[in-house]
Design a protein around this motif. Structure first.
Motif, PDB file in Angstrom:
ATOM      1  N   ALA A   1       0.850  -1.081   0.069  1.00  0.00           N
ATOM      2  CA  ALA A   1      -0.192  -0.130  -0.178  1.00  0.00           C
ATOM      3  C   ALA A   1       0.937   1.256  -0.142  1.00  0.00           C
ATOM      4  O   ALA A   1       0.499   2.154  -0.711  1.00  0.00           O
ATOM      5  CB  ALA A   1      -0.962  -0.093   1.030  1.00  0.00           C
ATOM      6  N   ALA A   2       1.839   1.281   0.944  1.00  0.00           N
ATOM      7  CA  ALA A   2       2.554   2.560   0.798  1.00  0.00           C
ATOM      8  C   ALA A   2       3.620   2.523  -0.423  1.00  0.00           C
ATOM      9  O   ALA A   2       3.728   3.738  -0.940  1.00  0.00           O
ATOM     10  CB  ALA A   2       3.761   2.004   1.833  1.00  0.00           C
ATOM     11  N   VAL A   3       3.847   1.399  -1.295  1.00  0.00           N
ATOM     12  CA  VAL A   3       4.420   1.613  -2.573  1.00  0.00           C
ATOM     13  C   VAL A   3       3.483   2.272  -3.263  1.00  0.00           C
ATOM     14  O   VAL A   3       3.758   3.241  -4.161  1.00  0.00           O
ATOM     15  CB  VAL A   3       4.840   0.192  -2.970  1.00  0.00           C
TER      16      VAL A   3
ATOM     17  N   GLN B   1      -7.489  13.755  -8.092  1.00  0.00           N
ATOM     18  CA  GLN B   1      -7.045  13.515  -6.522  1.00  0.00           C
ATOM     19  C   GLN B   1      -7.380  12.153  -6.261  1.00  0.00           C
ATOM     20  O   GLN B   1      -8.584  11.491  -6.341  1.00  0.00           O
ATOM     21  CB  GLN B   1      -8.226  14.503  -5.802  1.00  0.00           C
ATOM     22  N   ALA B   2      -6.409  11.389  -5.544  1.00  0.00           N
ATOM     23  CA  ALA B   2      -6.659  10.115  -5.147  1.00  0.00           C
ATOM     24  C   ALA B   2      -7.168  10.229  -3.671  1.00  0.00           C
ATOM     25  O   ALA B   2      -6.529  10.921  -2.648  1.00  0.00           O
ATOM     26  CB  ALA B   2      -5.171   9.313  -5.165  1.00  0.00           C
ATOM     27  N   HIS B   3      -7.786   9.358  -3.295  1.00  0.00           N
ATOM     28  CA  HIS B   3      -8.084   9.247  -1.840  1.00  0.00           C
ATOM     29  C   HIS B   3      -8.079   7.735  -1.388  1.00  0.00           C
ATOM     30  O   HIS B   3      -8.106   6.880  -1.727  1.00  0.00           O
ATOM     31  CB  HIS B   3     -10.040   9.168  -1.539  1.00  0.00           C
ATOM     32  N   PHE B   4      -7.268   7.873  -0.162  1.00  0.00           N
ATOM     33  CA  PHE B   4      -6.860   6.595   0.380  1.00  0.00           C
ATOM     34  C   PHE B   4      -7.620   6.160   1.620  1.00  0.00           C
ATOM     35  O   PHE B   4      -8.043   6.881   2.564  1.00  0.00           O
ATOM     36  CB  PHE B   4      -5.421   6.759   1.133  1.00  0.00           C
ATOM     37  N   SER B   5      -8.280   4.809   1.510  1.00  0.00           N
ATOM     38  CA  SER B   5      -9.053   4.350   2.969  1.00  0.00           C
ATOM     39  C   SER B   5      -8.577   3.225   3.591  1.00  0.00           C
ATOM     40  O   SER B   5      -8.111   2.216   2.874  1.00  0.00           O
ATOM     41  CB  SER B   5     -10.566   3.948   2.421  1.00  0.00           C
ATOM     42  N   TRP B   6      -7.772   3.548   4.682  1.00  0.00           N
ATOM     43  CA  TRP B   6      -7.167   2.483   5.401  1.00  0.00           C
ATOM     44  C   TRP B   6      -8.148   1.438   5.849  1.00  0.00           C
ATOM     45  O   TRP B   6      -7.985   0.312   5.761  1.00  0.00           O
ATOM     46  CB  TRP B   6      -6.949   3.317   6.942  1.00  0.00           C
TER      47      TRP B   6
ATOM     48  N   LYS C   1      -2.760   9.805  13.049  1.00  0.00           N
ATOM     49  CA  LYS C   1      -2.357  10.977  12.598  1.00  0.00           C
ATOM     50  C   LYS C   1      -0.881  11.368  12.921  1.00  0.00           C
ATOM     51  O   LYS C   1      -0.146  11.633  12.149  1.00  0.00           O
ATOM     52  CB  LYS C   1      -3.112  12.309  13.214  1.00  0.00           C
ATOM     53  N   ARG C   2      -0.661  11.028  14.178  1.00  0.00           N
ATOM     54  CA  ARG C   2       0.843  11.380  14.901  1.00  0.00           C
ATOM     55  C   ARG C   2       1.131   9.780  15.528  1.00  0.00           C
ATOM     56  O   ARG C   2       0.529   9.259  16.377  1.00  0.00           O
ATOM     57  CB  ARG C   2       0.900  12.180  15.870  1.00  0.00           C
ATOM     58  N   SER C   3       2.167   9.368  14.812  1.00  0.00           N
ATOM     59  CA  SER C   3       3.025   8.109  15.130  1.00  0.00           C
ATOM     60  C   SER C   3       4.174   8.150  15.791  1.00  0.00           C
ATOM     61  O   SER C   3       4.987   8.895  15.264  1.00  0.00           O
ATOM     62  CB  SER C   3       2.895   7.043  14.013  1.00  0.00           C
ATOM     63  N   VAL C   4       4.511   7.191  16.661  1.00  0.00           N
ATOM     64  CA  VAL C   4       5.986   7.407  17.164  1.00  0.00           C
ATOM     65  C   VAL C   4       6.166   5.653  17.515  1.00  0.00           C
ATOM     66  O   VAL C   4       5.326   4.999  17.885  1.00  0.00           O
ATOM     67  CB  VAL C   4       5.920   7.995  18.602  1.00  0.00           C
ATOM     68  N   VAL C   5       7.403   5.409  16.902  1.00  0.00           N
ATOM     69  CA  VAL C   5       7.863   4.048  16.841  1.00  0.00           C
ATOM     70  C   VAL C   5       8.871   3.938  17.479  1.00  0.00           C
ATOM     71  O   VAL C   5       9.900   4.570  17.328  1.00  0.00           O
ATOM     72  CB  VAL C   5       8.103   3.120  15.147  1.00  0.00           C
ATOM     73  N   VAL C   6       9.254   2.837  18.544  1.00  0.00           N
ATOM     74  CA  VAL C   6      10.198   2.707  19.335  1.00  0.00           C
ATOM     75  C   VAL C   6      11.013   1.370  18.808  1.00  0.00           C
ATOM     76  O   VAL C   6      10.353   0.494  18.904  1.00  0.00           O
ATOM     77  CB  VAL C   6       9.800   2.707  20.611  1.00  0.00           C
TER      78      VAL C   6
ATOM     79  N   LEU D   1       3.896   3.876   7.976  1.00  0.00           N
ATOM     80  CA  LEU D   1       2.946   4.755   8.538  1.00  0.00           C
ATOM     81  C   LEU D   1       3.417   6.000   8.032  1.00  0.00           C
ATOM     82  O   LEU D   1       2.214   6.864   7.366  1.00  0.00           O
ATOM     83  CB  LEU D   1       3.205   4.620  10.011  1.00  0.00           C
ATOM     84  N   SER D   2       4.617   6.348   7.922  1.00  0.00           N
ATOM     85  CA  SER D   2       5.060   7.576   7.214  1.00  0.00           C
ATOM     86  C   SER D   2       4.580   7.834   5.920  1.00  0.00           C
ATOM     87  O   SER D   2       3.961   9.041   5.445  1.00  0.00           O
ATOM     88  CB  SER D   2       6.667   8.010   7.435  1.00  0.00           C
ATOM     89  N   THR D   3       4.731   6.878   4.985  1.00  0.00           N
ATOM     90  CA  THR D   3       4.459   6.973   3.482  1.00  0.00           C
ATOM     91  C   THR D   3       2.792   7.179   3.373  1.00  0.00           C
ATOM     92  O   THR D   3       2.449   7.563   2.424  1.00  0.00           O
ATOM     93  CB  THR D   3       5.027   5.690   2.880  1.00  0.00           C
ATOM     94  N   LEU D   4       2.175   6.316   4.361  1.00  0.00           N
ATOM     95  CA  LEU D   4       0.726   6.352   4.063  1.00  0.00           C
ATOM     96  C   LEU D   4       0.204   7.617   4.582  1.00  0.00           C
ATOM     97  O   LEU D   4      -1.300   7.922   4.672  1.00  0.00           O
ATOM     98  CB  LEU D   4       0.069   5.131   4.711  1.00  0.00           C
ATOM     99  N   GLY D   5       0.959   8.588   5.257  1.00  0.00           N
ATOM    100  CA  GLY D   5       0.302   9.913   5.742  1.00  0.00           C
ATOM    101  C   GLY D   5       0.271  10.335   7.295  1.00  0.00           C
ATOM    102  O   GLY D   5      -0.260  11.385   7.409  1.00  0.00           O
TER     103      GLY D   5
END
Ligand SMILES: Cc1cc2nc3c(=O)[nH]c(=O)nc-3n(C[C@H](O)[C@H](O)[C@H](O)COP(=O)(O)OP(=O)(O)OC[C@H]3O[C@@H](n4cnc5c(N)ncnc54)[C@H](O)[C@@H]3O)c2cc1C
Length: 410
Positions: free
Chosen positions: A92-94, A111-116, A200-205, A218-222
């Motif tokens: 999906a990210a690709v 305009q592309a719309h993405f639906s998780w 909307k806001r992710s943190v990965v550890v 996560l980043s590439t999908l927005g």
């Protein structure tokens, strides 16, 4: 495709031969009245994931009466919460990445719309389809599937109990995999696959391949994504070139990378999680520790390591030795310290990868049921594959350290 490629890499260690069915003396279920409440098989497999299923199916092909015990879903980590759904997300990210570049290549797609939500529904349906395929394959191979939590009993001969019923076999394989470490508030990658919407806001550890992949997806999908790593680079167990390039590439691709940092506290607030981060460059001894906060985090994903799944199995009581992290200790032939009991895959803590678990399970079956006494997996040369960031990075690496060690030996 990824798995196919990975498996192909191991073709030199698997045994693609026409299997002789004549080698194995077929045994019948016992009807001895003194043991009639125990089901007897040739091969009993605890754990229906990559290693367990591969070993069971190969053993059945070689004529062994076989059963697989699975407490959750057939296919294990890889199919349900690992490689397979991850690859779907990565794909999906690709797509997102390509969409971004379409107009530069002359495509006007509007305009592309993405639906998780759509992606998740289709991904879940695909995984359920695979679960059914795995079940059908076991049925076709006449392998008994036992649904439930397995536990070794204290009977004199190795015996496993599931839902109050006892099973035994001269050969019992433990392939119970592992689980993800978790540090309080937040989720692991298991939880990532349950997310109902794009955070909307992710943190990965974490700095391993799972952390890197999740952050990239996560980043590439927005999702605005930060990756917190303790040292100065990601993938530190990989070849140093790979580690350095991936660290650079992650930053180029928009992931907010926090080097030499650790999450010291997590607080729940009305607007999401609030993280306190301590940053200190370990190489600059005189540097002060810097304290920062990241607010309004709606996805905190811990990818900080995996633990072996052995609790509840009662293996300590029956004389199976584990190391200080709980991994089952096996010799080069996957024998545990208890005769007739073997272990493969993540539960042994070595090269935690699907093709490794599969190859070890198959090799064991050839040894036990085809009389190939030398059949064992060679762990000295396992290719490490990574999808790393959302950009295609298929990296085959034989660790430099290993090579150096070999050079020294020569
Ligand atoms: C997010 C993620 C991404 C990954 N990506 C990749 C990848 O791209 N490539 C790759 O090669 N590997 C990948 N892996 C690793 C791969 O999934 C594992 O190495 C592989 O699944 C290990 O197989 P296994 O048979 O040892 O254990 P598992 O596949 O985990 O199977 C163990 C099974 O045992 C069952 N079980 C446990 N205890 C009991 C019990 N007491 N009784 C009955 N059943 C029990 C569990 O429910 C489970 O189904 C990934 C892992 C994760 C978490």
């Amino acid at each position: 495709m990824f798995l196919t490629r990975s498996c192909r890499q191991l073709s030199s260690v698997s045994v693609p031969v026409a299997l002789s069915r004549t080698f194995v003396p077929r045994r019948r279920m016992a009807s001895d009245p003194s043991t009639e409440d125990i089901t007897r098989l040739d091969f009993l497999v605890v754990g229906g994931g990559s290693g367990g299923l591969a070993g069971a199916r190969r053993a059945a092909e070689l004529g062994a009466t076989t059963a697989v015990i699975e407490s959750h879903k057939l296919g294990g980590t890889c199919v349900n919460v690992g490689c397979v759904p991850k690859k779907v997300m990565w794909n999906a990210a690709v797509h997102a990445e390509y969409l971004h570049d379409h107009s530069d290549y002359g495509f006007e797609v509007g305009q592309a719309h993405f639906s998780w939500e759509t992606l998740k529904a289709k991904r879940d349906a695909y995984v359920s389809h695979l679960n059914r395929i795995y079940r059908n394959n076991l049925d076709k191979a006449k392998i008994q599937t036992i649904q439930g939590q397995a536990r070794f009993t204290n009977d004199p001969e190795p015996t496993v109990e599931v839902n109050g019923k006892k099973y035994t076999a001269p050969h019992i394989l433990i392939a119970t995999g592992g689980y993800l470490q978790w540090a309080g508030l937040g989720i692991t990658s298991d939880g990532f696959f349950e997310l109902e919407s794009l955070p909307k806001r992710s943190v990965v550890v974490g700095a391993g391949y799972i952390a890197v992949e999740m952050a990239g997806i996560l980043s590439t999908l927005g999702s605005k994504t930060s990756l917190i790593i303790r040292q100065s680079g990601v993938l530190r167990n990989f070849d140093s070139l790979i580690s350095a390039n991936c660290t650079k590439e992650l930053q180029n691709s928009g992931v907010d990378l926090w080097k030499c940092s650790q999450v010291t506290s997590v607080k729940k607030t009305d607007t999401g999680l609030e993280l306190t981060i301590a940053t200190r460059d370990l190489e600059r001894k005189n540097d002060e520790e810097k304290i920062s906060t990241i607010e309004q985090v709606d996805c905190l994903l811990w990818a900080i390591g995996r633990q072996p799944h052995t609790s509840g199995l009662n293996i300590g009581e029956i004389g199976i030795e584990t190391d200080d992290r709980g991994h089952i200790i096996v010799d080069e032939f996957q024998n545990t310290s208890r005769r007739g009991i073997y272990a493969v895959g993540d539960v042994c803590g070595k090269a935690l990868l699907t093709p490794v678990a599969i190859a070890a399970g198959r090799k064991l079956a050839h040894r036990l049921f085809e009389g190939k006494e030398d059949s064992k997996l060679d762990y000295s040369c396992i290719p490490l594959w990574s999808l790393a960031t959302h950009q295609l990075e298929q990296l085959v690496s034989q660790k430099r350290k290993q090579l150096k060690q070999e050079e020294k030996r020569m």
